[in-house]
Motif scaffolding. Structure first.
Motif, PDB file in Angstrom:
ATOM      1  N   MET A 114      -7.249 109.112 150.328  1.00  0.00           N
ATOM      2  CA  MET A 114      -8.108 108.242 149.543  1.00  0.00           C
ATOM      3  C   MET A 114      -7.345 107.869 148.260  1.00  0.00           C
ATOM      4  N   ASP A 115      -7.228 106.575 148.006  1.00  0.00           N
ATOM      5  CA  ASP A 115      -6.490 106.127 146.822  1.00  0.00           C
ATOM      6  C   ASP A 115      -7.416 105.990 145.606  1.00  0.00           C
ATOM      7  N   ASP A 116      -6.812 105.749 144.449  1.00  0.00           N
ATOM      8  CA  ASP A 116      -7.575 105.669 143.194  1.00  0.00           C
ATOM      9  C   ASP A 116      -8.631 104.571 143.224  1.00  0.00           C
ATOM     10  N   LYS A 117      -8.292 103.432 143.816  1.00  0.00           N
ATOM     11  CA  LYS A 117      -9.255 102.322 143.885  1.00  0.00           C
ATOM     12  C   LYS A 117     -10.495 102.741 144.676  1.00  0.00           C
ATOM     13  N   CYS A 118     -10.283 103.395 145.786  1.00  0.00           N
ATOM     14  CA  CYS A 118     -11.405 103.841 146.623  1.00  0.00           C
ATOM     15  C   CYS A 118     -12.266 104.865 145.878  1.00  0.00           C
ATOM     16  N   ILE A 119     -11.619 105.776 145.171  1.00  0.00           N
ATOM     17  CA  ILE A 119     -12.357 106.772 144.387  1.00  0.00           C
ATOM     18  C   ILE A 119     -13.202 106.093 143.320  1.00  0.00           C
ATOM     19  N   MET A 120     -12.614 105.123 142.612  1.00  0.00           N
ATOM     20  CA  MET A 120     -13.354 104.410 141.567  1.00  0.00           C
ATOM     21  C   MET A 120     -14.514 103.606 142.153  1.00  0.00           C
ATOM     22  N   GLU A 121     -14.298 102.984 143.313  1.00  0.00           N
ATOM     23  CA  GLU A 121     -15.387 102.244 143.962  1.00  0.00           C
ATOM     24  C   GLU A 121     -16.538 103.184 144.312  1.00  0.00           C
ATOM     25  N   ASN A 122     -16.203 104.356 144.823  1.00  0.00           N
ATOM     26  CA  ASN A 122     -17.238 105.335 145.161  1.00  0.00           C
ATOM     27  C   ASN A 122     -17.972 105.813 143.911  1.00  0.00           C
ATOM     28  N   LEU A 123     -17.234 106.055 142.834  1.00  0.00           N
ATOM     29  CA  LEU A 123     -17.872 106.449 141.573  1.00  0.00           C
ATOM     30  C   LEU A 123     -18.822 105.363 141.075  1.00  0.00           C
ATOM     31  N   LEU A 124     -18.372 104.116 141.143  1.00  0.00           N
ATOM     32  CA  LEU A 124     -19.203 103.004 140.673  1.00  0.00           C
ATOM     33  C   LEU A 124     -20.474 102.885 141.506  1.00  0.00           C
ATOM     34  N   LEU A 125     -20.342 102.956 142.835  1.00  0.00           N
ATOM     35  CA  LEU A 125     -21.520 102.857 143.695  1.00  0.00           C
ATOM     36  C   LEU A 125     -22.486 104.013 143.470  1.00  0.00           C
ATOM     37  N   THR A 126     -21.953 105.210 143.298  1.00  0.00           N
ATOM     38  CA  THR A 126     -22.803 106.371 143.041  1.00  0.00           C
ATOM     39  C   THR A 126     -23.526 106.228 141.710  1.00  0.00           C
ATOM     40  N   THR A 127     -22.805 105.778 140.697  1.00  0.00           N
ATOM     41  CA  THR A 127     -23.401 105.600 139.369  1.00  0.00           C
ATOM     42  C   THR A 127     -24.479 104.529 139.401  1.00  0.00           C
ATOM     43  N   LYS A 128     -24.247 103.448 140.128  1.00  0.00           N
ATOM     44  CA  LYS A 128     -25.279 102.413 140.261  1.00  0.00           C
ATOM     45  C   LYS A 128     -26.528 102.970 140.927  1.00  0.00           C
ATOM     46  N   GLY A 129     -26.351 103.817 141.941  1.00  0.00           N
ATOM     47  CA  GLY A 129     -27.488 104.442 142.609  1.00  0.00           C
ATOM     48  C   GLY A 129     -28.261 105.353 141.676  1.00  0.00           C
ATOM     49  N   VAL A 130     -27.538 106.097 140.860  1.00  0.00           N
ATOM     50  CA  VAL A 130     -28.177 106.979 139.875  1.00  0.00           C
ATOM     51  C   VAL A 130     -28.977 106.149 138.872  1.00  0.00           C
ATOM     52  N   CYS A 131     -28.399 105.035 138.421  1.00  0.00           N
ATOM     53  CA  CYS A 131     -29.115 104.151 137.485  1.00  0.00           C
ATOM     54  C   CYS A 131     -30.431 103.676 138.098  1.00  0.00           C
ATOM     55  N   ASP A 132     -30.396 103.328 139.365  1.00  0.00           N
ATOM     56  CA  ASP A 132     -31.601 102.876 140.049  1.00  0.00           C
ATOM     57  C   ASP A 132     -32.660 103.982 140.079  1.00  0.00           C
ATOM     58  N   LEU A 133     -32.236 105.195 140.387  1.00  0.00           N
ATOM     59  CA  LEU A 133     -33.189 106.320 140.414  1.00  0.00           C
ATOM     60  C   LEU A 133     -33.774 106.584 139.034  1.00  0.00           C
ATOM     61  N   TYR A 134     -32.934 106.587 138.017  1.00  0.00           N
ATOM     62  CA  TYR A 134     -33.422 106.832 136.653  1.00  0.00           C
ATOM     63  C   TYR A 134     -34.343 105.710 136.173  1.00  0.00           C
ATOM     64  N   MET A 135     -34.043 104.473 136.580  1.00  0.00           N
ATOM     65  CA  MET A 135     -34.915 103.366 136.195  1.00  0.00           C
ATOM     66  C   MET A 135     -36.312 103.569 136.766  1.00  0.00           C
ATOM     67  N   HIS A 136     -36.379 103.937 138.047  1.00  0.00           N
ATOM     68  CA  HIS A 136     -37.684 104.175 138.657  1.00  0.00           C
ATOM     69  C   HIS A 136     -38.376 105.380 138.036  1.00  0.00           C
ATOM     70  N   GLY A 137     -37.608 106.412 137.693  1.00  0.00           N
ATOM     71  CA  GLY A 137     -38.194 107.558 137.004  1.00  0.00           C
ATOM     72  C   GLY A 137     -38.779 107.160 135.666  1.00  0.00           C
ATOM     73  N   THR A 138     -38.074 106.281 134.947  1.00  0.00           N
ATOM     74  CA  THR A 138     -38.567 105.798 133.655  1.00  0.00           C
ATOM     75  C   THR A 138     -39.855 105.004 133.825  1.00  0.00           C
ATOM     76  N   ILE A 139     -39.861 104.117 134.789  1.00  0.00           N
ATOM     77  CA  ILE A 139     -41.029 103.261 135.022  1.00  0.00           C
ATOM     78  C   ILE A 139     -42.247 104.079 135.449  1.00  0.00           C
ATOM     79  N   GLU A 140     -42.027 105.059 136.315  1.00  0.00           N
ATOM     80  CA  GLU A 140     -43.134 105.806 136.918  1.00  0.00           C
ATOM     81  C   GLU A 140     -43.534 107.064 136.145  1.00  0.00           C
ATOM     82  N   SER A 141     -42.850 107.379 135.071  1.00  0.00           N
ATOM     83  CA  SER A 141     -43.137 108.629 134.362  1.00  0.00           C
ATOM     84  C   SER A 141     -44.557 108.623 133.792  1.00  0.00           C
ATOM     85  N   SER A 142     -45.171 109.799 133.855  1.00  0.00           N
ATOM     86  CA  SER A 142     -46.582 109.897 133.471  1.00  0.00           C
ATOM     87  C   SER A 142     -46.788 110.341 132.028  1.00  0.00           C
ATOM     88  N   THR A 143     -45.769 110.894 131.402  1.00  0.00           N
ATOM     89  CA  THR A 143     -45.905 111.323 130.013  1.00  0.00           C
ATOM     90  C   THR A 143     -44.760 110.754 129.181  1.00  0.00           C
TER      91      THR A 143
END
Length: 81
Positions: free
Chosen positions: A1-30
């Motif tokens: 696995m080369d550096d470009k592939c690693i960075m692409e995977n990091l970016l995709l994972t981080t985008k997924g985390v952002c999506d989860l945190y956004m929904h957590g923010t929107i749906e939070s009850s307190t």
């Protein structure tokens, strides 16, 4: 696995985390939970931006300029709504 592939995977994972945190923010009850998710979202967005900038600097994430004609078509399409 080369550096470009690693960075692409990091970016995709981080985008997924952002999506989860956004929904957590929107749906939070307190306020406390909301603030915690919101801070995690902001931190993740900064991380995503850093990864993007590093990839862009190496030419691994190229952007394509949209044609003005296509932009105008979209504007016209939604102007009547």
């Amino acid at each position: 696995m080369d550096d470009k592939c690693i960075m692409e995977n990091l970016l995709l994972t981080t985008k997924g985390v952002c999506d989860l945190y956004m929904h957590g923010t929107i749906e939070s009850s307190t306020q406390n939970v909301h603030q915690t998710f919101d801070q995690a979202l902001n931190d993740s967005l900064c991380m995503q931006d850093d990864i993007y900038k590093k990839m862009s600097a190496k030419g691994w994430y190229t952007m394509e300029q949209a044609e003005q004609e296509k932009i105008q078509k979209v504007k016209n399409k939604f102007a009547g709504m």
